[in-house]
Design a protein around this motif. Structure first.
Motif: not given
Length: 95
Positions: A13-14, A59-61, A66-68, A81-84
């Protein structure tokens, strides 16, 4: 509350964010409906990428994933970008 700040992709998700640096503490303030972005306050100053690093770490926490940073290196409006999937992000943010 609408989730205009979330855009689903094949890999994740963005997350569309509006950042306010130099805040008293790191916190998610809510949704800026006018901009269609999640409003996030960050303690770090916007110097040398410090606010970006702290935003990604914060935001990662919060999301537990992982947030990029993908867009908005020098702007207050950032795309992350979040891998959720959207459902998981809304759940973890409390929306």
């Amino acid at each position: 509350m609408s989730a205009k700040f979330l855009k689903e992709t094949k890999e994740g998700t963005i997350l569309l964010v509006y950042v306010q640096p130099n805040a008293k503490r790191n916190e998610i303030e809510g949704v800026d409906e006018w901009r269609g972005r999640l409003k996030v306050k960050i303690k770090a100053p916007p110097v040398g990428g410090k606010a970006n690093k702290e935003l990604v770490k914060f935001l990662s926490k919060v999301l537990g994933a992982e947030v990029e940073l993908v867009r908005g290196e020098t702007s207050r409006e950032k795309d992350l970008f979040v891998r959720l999937d959207v459902k998981d992000i809304k759940e973890r943010l409390g929306f």
